[in-house]
Design a protein around this motif. Structure first.
Motif, PDB file in Angstrom:
ATOM      1  N   HIS A   1       0.836  -1.205   0.000  1.00  0.00           N
ATOM      2  CA  HIS A   1       0.000   0.000   0.000  1.00  0.00           C
ATOM      3  C   HIS A   1       0.869   1.254   0.000  1.00  0.00           C
ATOM      4  CE1 HIS A   1      -4.148  -1.440   0.458  1.00  0.00           C
ATOM      5  NE2 HIS A   1      -3.666  -2.404   1.228  1.00  0.00           N
ATOM      6  N   LEU A   2       1.866   1.265   0.857  1.00  0.00           N
ATOM      7  CA  LEU A   2       2.743   2.426   0.953  1.00  0.00           C
ATOM      8  C   LEU A   2       3.516   2.653  -0.340  1.00  0.00           C
ATOM      9  CD1 LEU A   2       4.124   1.847   4.558  1.00  0.00           C
ATOM     10  CD2 LEU A   2       2.614   3.709   3.836  1.00  0.00           C
ATOM     11  N   SER A   3       3.957   1.577  -0.957  1.00  0.00           N
ATOM     12  CA  SER A   3       4.703   1.673  -2.201  1.00  0.00           C
ATOM     13  C   SER A   3       3.908   2.399  -3.283  1.00  0.00           C
ATOM     14  CB  SER A   3       5.089   0.271  -2.681  1.00  0.00           C
ATOM     15  OG  SER A   3       5.688   0.323  -3.954  1.00  0.00           O
ATOM     16  N   LYS A   4       2.643   2.058  -3.388  1.00  0.00           N
ATOM     17  CA  LYS A   4       1.787   2.705  -4.396  1.00  0.00           C
ATOM     18  C   LYS A   4       1.540   4.168  -4.058  1.00  0.00           C
ATOM     19  CE  LYS A   4      -0.446  -1.688  -5.474  1.00  0.00           C
ATOM     20  NZ  LYS A   4      -1.684  -2.495  -5.317  1.00  0.00           N
ATOM     21  N   LYS A   5       1.422   4.472  -2.780  1.00  0.00           N
ATOM     22  CA  LYS A   5       1.140   5.847  -2.347  1.00  0.00           C
ATOM     23  C   LYS A   5       2.338   6.777  -2.585  1.00  0.00           C
ATOM     24  CE  LYS A   5      -2.999   6.231  -0.302  1.00  0.00           C
ATOM     25  NZ  LYS A   5      -3.958   7.335  -0.573  1.00  0.00           N
ATOM     26  N   VAL A   6       3.524   6.304  -2.250  1.00  0.00           N
ATOM     27  CA  VAL A   6       4.701   7.192  -2.379  1.00  0.00           C
ATOM     28  C   VAL A   6       5.225   7.229  -3.806  1.00  0.00           C
ATOM     29  CG1 VAL A   6       5.309   6.786   0.026  1.00  0.00           C
ATOM     30  CG2 VAL A   6       6.420   5.417  -1.760  1.00  0.00           C
ATOM     31  N   ALA A   7       4.815   6.265  -4.620  1.00  0.00           N
ATOM     32  CA  ALA A   7       5.139   6.206  -6.050  1.00  0.00           C
ATOM     33  C   ALA A   7       6.647   6.070  -6.289  1.00  0.00           C
ATOM     34  CB  ALA A   7       4.570   7.423  -6.775  1.00  0.00           C
ATOM     35  N   GLU A   8       7.030   6.197  -7.549  1.00  0.00           N
ATOM     36  CA  GLU A   8       8.426   5.928  -7.928  1.00  0.00           C
ATOM     37  C   GLU A   8       9.408   6.904  -7.293  1.00  0.00           C
ATOM     38  OE1 GLU A   8       8.844   5.722 -12.135  1.00  0.00           O
ATOM     39  OE2 GLU A   8       7.441   4.055 -12.381  1.00  0.00           O
ATOM     40  N   SER A   9       8.951   8.090  -6.993  1.00  0.00           N
ATOM     41  CA  SER A   9       9.853   9.085  -6.408  1.00  0.00           C
ATOM     42  C   SER A   9      10.021   8.905  -4.900  1.00  0.00           C
ATOM     43  CB  SER A   9       9.332  10.505  -6.681  1.00  0.00           C
ATOM     44  OG  SER A   9       8.021  10.663  -6.154  1.00  0.00           O
ATOM     45  N   GLY A  10       9.242   8.005  -4.308  1.00  0.00           N
ATOM     46  CA  GLY A  10       9.341   7.730  -2.882  1.00  0.00           C
ATOM     47  C   GLY A  10      10.051   6.424  -2.610  1.00  0.00           C
ATOM     48  N   ARG A  11      10.108   6.074  -1.338  1.00  0.00           N
ATOM     49  CA  ARG A  11      10.784   4.832  -0.961  1.00  0.00           C
ATOM     50  C   ARG A  11      10.140   4.257   0.286  1.00  0.00           C
ATOM     51  NH1 ARG A  11      17.055   5.298  -1.050  1.00  0.00           N
ATOM     52  NH2 ARG A  11      16.483   5.527  -3.233  1.00  0.00           N
ATOM     53  N   VAL A  12      10.061   2.915   0.318  1.00  0.00           N
ATOM     54  CA  VAL A  12       9.519   2.191   1.466  1.00  0.00           C
ATOM     55  C   VAL A  12      10.606   1.276   2.016  1.00  0.00           C
ATOM     56  CG1 VAL A  12       7.763   0.579   2.297  1.00  0.00           C
ATOM     57  CG2 VAL A  12       7.188   2.211   0.479  1.00  0.00           C
ATOM     58  N   TYR A  13      10.925   1.441   3.282  1.00  0.00           N
ATOM     59  CA  TYR A  13      11.853   0.545   3.960  1.00  0.00           C
ATOM     60  C   TYR A  13      11.018  -0.487   4.721  1.00  0.00           C
ATOM     61  CZ  TYR A  13      15.417   4.014   2.888  1.00  0.00           C
ATOM     62  OH  TYR A  13      16.276   4.872   2.235  1.00  0.00           O
TER      63      TYR A  13
END
Length: 218
Positions: free
Chosen positions: A67-79
């Motif tokens: 879910h977080l990955s889709k929200k932050v998109a390619e310019s974001g990052r999920v650890y």
């Protein structure tokens, strides 16, 4: 003959157990979990947006991380952090199937999620805080990983039969009261900015009440 019958019975018993006892974090349960955990509401409450850098501590097979990955998109990052490598392997497979390339998996220690310093906008600890024996150390690591003004969300369930009991008793039942966590967050230097006393029933079970706390780093 008795041994064979006993083994057969145990196998039947295992497969007759409700899936929530041994598969609540598997992909098959994710859509239903969206509903009873009100996941989109929680992400909106935290203000997750494109470009954010966030962490999912206790990620299991990646339910929240996806879910977080889709929200932050390619310019974001999920650890995505877990202490079990098999869960992280499953998470990587789940992310690959969805073509999600912005998730970084981290094999954490029981007292250190090994997050980058002063880089994160948000940290999520969902149904995991009660497992953290070294919660004081972990909160300090979380605080160090957050940017100034960064936020942490803790979601837990409180089971009816341990309401008002000691922290040790609650933790032994895989449960925890918001009262304990609120004070621990304050002691770690966080400011409480939002609370939900009753977020619904965990897995729709009437004796397991969910609560949510959002705290902020100064």
């Amino acid at each position: 003959m008795i041994i064979r019958s006993t083994c057969s019975f145990l196998l039947l018993l295992l497969f007759a157990l409700p899936s929530t006892l041994w598969g609540q974090y598997t992909e098959a349960d994710w859509k239903e979990r969206d509903k009873w955990m009100k996941t989109e509401f929680l992400l909106d409450l935290m203000g997750v947006e494109q470009g954010n850098k966030v962490a999912d501590i206790g990620c299991h097979e990646g339910y929240l991380s996806m879910h977080l990955s889709k929200k932050v998109a390619e310019s974001g990052r999920v650890y995505a952090v877990d202490v079990r490598s098999d869960r992280l392997e499953n998470l990587r497979e789940n992310a690959h199937k969805r073509s999600l390339g912005n998730i970084v998996t981290i094999l954490g220690d029981y007292d250190d999620p090994k997050l980058p310093e002063r880089e994160l906008d948000m940290v999520f600890i969902m149904d995991t805080y009660h497992e953290m024996d070294a919660h004081k150390k972990i909160l300090q690591h979380v605080k160090s990983a957050l940017k100034p003004g960064g936020k942490v969300m803790v979601l837990e369930k409180l089971k009816d039969w341990v309401r008002g009991k000691s922290r040790e008793t609650q933790v032994a039942s895989h449960s925890l009261s918001a009262d304990y966590v609120r004070e621990e967050l304050k002691q770690a230097g966080f400011t409480i900015i939002s609370e939900i006393e009753d977020h619904g029933k965990w897995e729709r079970e009437n004796d397991k009440q969910m609560w949510v706390i959002v705290a902020q780093k100064p």
